[in-house]
Write a protein that holds these residues in place. Sequence first.
Motif, PDB file in Angstrom:
ATOM      1  N   PHE A   6      -9.311  -0.606  -2.152  1.00  0.00           N
ATOM      2  CA  PHE A   6      -8.958   0.634  -1.452  1.00  0.00           C
ATOM      3  C   PHE A   6      -8.569   1.799  -2.347  1.00  0.00           C
ATOM      4  O   PHE A   6      -8.295   2.886  -1.827  1.00  0.00           O
ATOM      5  CB  PHE A   6      -7.802   0.357  -0.476  1.00  0.00           C
ATOM      6  N   HIS A   7      -8.521   1.637  -3.671  1.00  0.00           N
ATOM      7  CA  HIS A   7      -8.059   2.760  -4.492  1.00  0.00           C
ATOM      8  C   HIS A   7      -9.011   3.944  -4.457  1.00  0.00           C
ATOM      9  O   HIS A   7      -8.614   5.080  -4.741  1.00  0.00           O
ATOM     10  CB  HIS A   7      -7.834   2.312  -5.943  1.00  0.00           C
ATOM     11  N   PRO A  67      -5.492   7.770   1.680  1.00  0.00           N
ATOM     12  CA  PRO A  67      -5.206   6.326   1.663  1.00  0.00           C
ATOM     13  C   PRO A  67      -4.423   5.845   2.877  1.00  0.00           C
ATOM     14  O   PRO A  67      -4.536   4.684   3.266  1.00  0.00           O
ATOM     15  CB  PRO A  67      -4.396   6.142   0.365  1.00  0.00           C
ATOM     16  N   ALA A  87      -6.814   4.725   5.589  1.00  0.00           N
ATOM     17  CA  ALA A  87      -7.387   3.395   5.351  1.00  0.00           C
ATOM     18  C   ALA A  87      -6.428   2.297   5.795  1.00  0.00           C
ATOM     19  O   ALA A  87      -6.831   1.307   6.418  1.00  0.00           O
ATOM     20  CB  ALA A  87      -7.735   3.243   3.868  1.00  0.00           C
ATOM     21  N   VAL A  88      -5.131   2.451   5.486  1.00  0.00           N
ATOM     22  CA  VAL A  88      -4.135   1.451   5.890  1.00  0.00           C
ATOM     23  C   VAL A  88      -4.069   1.343   7.407  1.00  0.00           C
ATOM     24  O   VAL A  88      -4.064   0.236   7.968  1.00  0.00           O
ATOM     25  CB  VAL A  88      -2.752   1.818   5.310  1.00  0.00           C
ATOM     26  N   THR A 115      -1.875   4.190  -3.447  1.00  0.00           N
ATOM     27  CA  THR A 115      -2.507   2.925  -3.072  1.00  0.00           C
ATOM     28  C   THR A 115      -1.539   1.763  -3.289  1.00  0.00           C
ATOM     29  O   THR A 115      -1.397   0.879  -2.435  1.00  0.00           O
ATOM     30  CB  THR A 115      -3.790   2.703  -3.879  1.00  0.00           C
ATOM     31  N   TYR A 135     -10.085   5.466  -1.921  1.00  0.00           N
ATOM     32  CA  TYR A 135      -9.668   6.431  -0.908  1.00  0.00           C
ATOM     33  C   TYR A 135      -8.650   7.418  -1.468  1.00  0.00           C
ATOM     34  O   TYR A 135      -8.551   8.546  -0.981  1.00  0.00           O
ATOM     35  CB  TYR A 135      -9.066   5.706   0.292  1.00  0.00           C
ATOM     36  N   GLU A 136      -7.882   7.000  -2.473  1.00  0.00           N
ATOM     37  CA  GLU A 136      -6.918   7.912  -3.077  1.00  0.00           C
ATOM     38  C   GLU A 136      -7.607   8.867  -4.036  1.00  0.00           C
ATOM     39  O   GLU A 136      -7.271  10.051  -4.099  1.00  0.00           O
ATOM     40  CB  GLU A 136      -5.829   7.130  -3.815  1.00  0.00           C
ATOM     41  N   CYS A 161      -6.000  -5.718  -3.295  1.00  0.00           N
ATOM     42  CA  CYS A 161      -5.951  -4.564  -2.382  1.00  0.00           C
ATOM     43  C   CYS A 161      -6.307  -3.279  -3.122  1.00  0.00           C
ATOM     44  O   CYS A 161      -7.024  -2.417  -2.589  1.00  0.00           O
ATOM     45  CB  CYS A 161      -4.561  -4.438  -1.762  1.00  0.00           C
ATOM     46  N   TRP A 162      -5.816  -3.139  -4.348  1.00  0.00           N
ATOM     47  CA  TRP A 162      -6.132  -1.943  -5.134  1.00  0.00           C
ATOM     48  C   TRP A 162      -7.631  -1.843  -5.386  1.00  0.00           C
ATOM     49  O   TRP A 162      -8.225  -0.775  -5.246  1.00  0.00           O
ATOM     50  CB  TRP A 162      -5.384  -1.993  -6.466  1.00  0.00           C
ATOM     51  N   TRP A 199      -0.017  -0.424  -0.015  1.00  0.00           N
ATOM     52  CA  TRP A 199      -0.550  -1.770   0.184  1.00  0.00           C
ATOM     53  C   TRP A 199       0.352  -2.882  -0.348  1.00  0.00           C
ATOM     54  O   TRP A 199       0.017  -4.056  -0.205  1.00  0.00           O
ATOM     55  CB  TRP A 199      -1.935  -1.880  -0.463  1.00  0.00           C
ATOM     56  N   SER A 205      -3.252   5.595  -9.081  1.00  0.00           N
ATOM     57  CA  SER A 205      -3.285   4.796  -7.849  1.00  0.00           C
ATOM     58  C   SER A 205      -1.890   4.609  -7.266  1.00  0.00           C
ATOM     59  O   SER A 205      -1.625   3.617  -6.592  1.00  0.00           O
ATOM     60  CB  SER A 205      -3.909   3.422  -8.141  1.00  0.00           C
TER      61      SER A 205
END
Length: 411
Positions: A358-359, A109, A112-113, A301, A361-362, A354-355, A305, A298
Amino acid sequence: MRDLVRRIEAATPPDRDRAVDALRAIAILGVVLGHWLVTALVADSGTLRAASPLLYQPELTPVSWAFQTLAVFFLVGGQMGAKSHACAHARGIGYRRWLRARLARLFRPVAAVLAVWTVAAGAMLGSGVSLLTVHTLLKLVLSPLWFLLVYAVLTAATPLVARLHPLWPLAIVLHVDLIRFGFGGPAWLGWINLAAGWLVPYCLGATWGRGLLRGRTAGWVLLIGGATVTAGLVLFGGYPAAMVGVPGAPISNLNPPTLAAVTFGLTQCGAALLLRGPLRRVLARPAAWAVVALVNLSAMTVFLWHQTAMMAVSVTTLRLYGPLPGLHTVPDGPGWVLARLCWLPVFAGALLICWAAFHGYEAGRRKGGGGVVRGGGGAVRGGGGAVRGGSRVVREGRSVRAARQVEKPSV
């Protein structure tokens, strides 16, 4: 929702210590709420600058005591790291494979950030946004990553520090502060405490993971002793009362960690150990456990974020409506605090967006056909099970049972 709760409950191993997951969720959410409450983006002559209400309203200092919960996160990290490594060793999993799995879950994660903010920073600079504003936003996003680097180093050192007594790193912190503040030593010496300071709760957690600290005596000793020493350091030792950094303050308890921050962390660790029993009773309820399990799935994440969510709300509303109370104004009075409390649900809504984005990726990629992915402490079913894309929290406890079976002598 009831069906989801039932599936999570059914997938949870009976011997899983749910209190550990609750403490990790509390630690992460404490940091998130703390940042949202003590960080202000002030609109000033076409730029955004960071400010803290603790600078203008010292009476809010107790907020930093409630929401600076990193010590609890390292306590839980040490407990889970020590147990995970012991289980992996019992199952014949090598150190490199174990470490790679644990660090991958941390840094997927993060990648990704960094990718998103690299693009965002370039776009802002290209559109004419001031360098000061871009610097302010990037600093808020990137500064929390220091803790992940320290956590990664401690995780890698788990086999070495798992049996280290917490008093050894505590003694290092004591001597570093004594040289810095008592004998006028160089300021850079304090950065030794960045590792030694957080090694204290991590070692304490590893001691817990080895099956010690079962009773309530240790919790009370840490709670009362840590609180007494911290109070003495603040009242008579010249340490600041705020347990987070305050812009303009001559000394920061957190950057780098001071002896006061470490003893305060031990106070929190004592409280965490005392809360194990009540948390287990609460989490025996399937609905309460489902919430904790989902937060843990999460956790990274949410942590990575949450500042982006706050900044997205701040920048968007500033462009649409201009400076708003509690969001873009100087945090110099009770009115700002009340307004900021009203903004918290909006931040939470932005974080939820945001979760959703992008969650994944975690959780990591799913192995073909719902295969088995080797996680940090044991087998994790990828994609299937109770929660799609990440039943790690409710599955990984099974590695403990697997290790016990390995350790049993054959008949």
